[in-house]
Design a protein around this motif. Structure first.
Motif, mmCIF file in Angstrom:
data_model
loop_
_atom_site.group_PDB
_atom_site.id
_atom_site.type_symbol
_atom_site.label_atom_id
_atom_site.label_comp_id
_atom_site.label_asym_id
_atom_site.label_seq_id
_atom_site.Cartn_x
_atom_site.Cartn_y
_atom_site.Cartn_z
ATOM 1 N N UNK A 4 -44.096 -10.787 16.158
ATOM 2 C CA UNK A 4 -44.183 -11.513 17.418
ATOM 3 C C UNK A 4 -43.909 -10.601 18.591
ATOM 4 N N UNK A 5 -44.658 -10.802 19.647
ATOM 5 C CA UNK A 5 -44.346 -10.221 20.949
ATOM 6 C C UNK A 5 -43.653 -11.336 21.715
ATOM 7 N N UNK A 6 -42.437 -11.085 22.142
ATOM 8 C CA UNK A 6 -41.631 -12.112 22.795
ATOM 9 C C UNK A 6 -41.230 -11.630 24.177
ATOM 10 N N UNK A 7 -41.359 -12.525 25.135
ATOM 11 C CA UNK A 7 -40.903 -12.229 26.492
ATOM 12 C C UNK A 7 -40.033 -13.383 26.957
ATOM 13 N N UNK A 8 -38.875 -13.049 27.509
ATOM 14 C CA UNK A 8 -38.040 -14.018 28.200
ATOM 15 C C UNK A 8 -38.082 -13.609 29.658
ATOM 16 N N UNK A 9 -38.925 -14.299 30.406
ATOM 17 C CA UNK A 9 -39.095 -13.977 31.820
ATOM 18 C C UNK A 9 -38.149 -14.835 32.632
ATOM 19 N N UNK A 25 -55.533 -12.010 29.737
ATOM 20 C CA UNK A 25 -54.739 -11.669 28.549
ATOM 21 C C UNK A 25 -55.367 -12.131 27.240
ATOM 22 N N UNK A 26 -55.982 -13.305 27.217
ATOM 23 C CA UNK A 26 -56.542 -13.790 25.950
ATOM 24 C C UNK A 26 -57.540 -12.803 25.343
ATOM 25 N N UNK A 35 -52.160 -14.625 19.047
ATOM 26 C CA UNK A 35 -52.337 -15.971 19.600
ATOM 27 C C UNK A 35 -51.001 -16.458 20.146
ATOM 28 N N UNK A 36 -51.092 -17.245 21.206
ATOM 29 C CA UNK A 36 -49.876 -17.808 21.778
ATOM 30 C C UNK A 36 -49.268 -18.834 20.821
ATOM 31 N N UNK A 55 -42.111 -16.795 26.169
ATOM 32 C CA UNK A 55 -43.476 -16.606 25.705
ATOM 33 C C UNK A 55 -43.398 -15.924 24.350
ATOM 34 N N UNK A 56 -44.082 -16.499 23.362
ATOM 35 C CA UNK A 56 -44.119 -15.929 22.017
ATOM 36 C C UNK A 56 -45.584 -15.823 21.609
#
Length: 109
Positions: A4-9, A25-26, A35-36, A55-56
């Motif tokens: 997973x690519x994870x962002x905590x914005x 981005x898609x 995929x989101x 966002x994961x």
């Protein structure tokens, strides 16, 4: 193993740059099977405090997640997000279906 690519914005300056990032981005994810899984939304906080957006993005494996992040297509749009948001972003592998909580004890913590 799924990764997973994870962002905590913690803050996002909505505007033309973020809109352009979201529009692009898609197409950067598709070649890597990304995929989101989670894209913002308001959590039901059960403990502690929460702010910002989560966002994961799921990928078939860590190699493809890393290849996506480093790809020329994603690197071209990354400044659109990075220059207009704050937070942490990282890659991490998931666990397989047979994983139990106590498996972490065998890994030494």
């Amino acid at each position: 193993m799924t990764a997973y690519a994870i962002a905590h914005l913690t803050s996002v300056e909505m505007g033309p740059a973020i809109a352009a990032y979201l529009e692009a981005i898609d197409a950067t994810l598709a070649p890597f099977g990304g995929r989101f899984v989670i894209h913002g939304g308001r959590p039901e906080v059960l403990e502690g405090a929460w702010s910002g957006d989560l966002i994961v993005i799921g990928f078939p494996d860590r190699a493809r997640a890393a290849a996506w992040y480093g790809s020329p297509a994603y690197q071209a749009i990354l400044p659109l997000r990075r220059d207009h948001s704050r937070g942490a972003c990282f890659l991490i592998e998931g666990v397989d279906e047979s994983h139990c909580a106590t498996d972490i004890l065998a890994q030494g913590g």
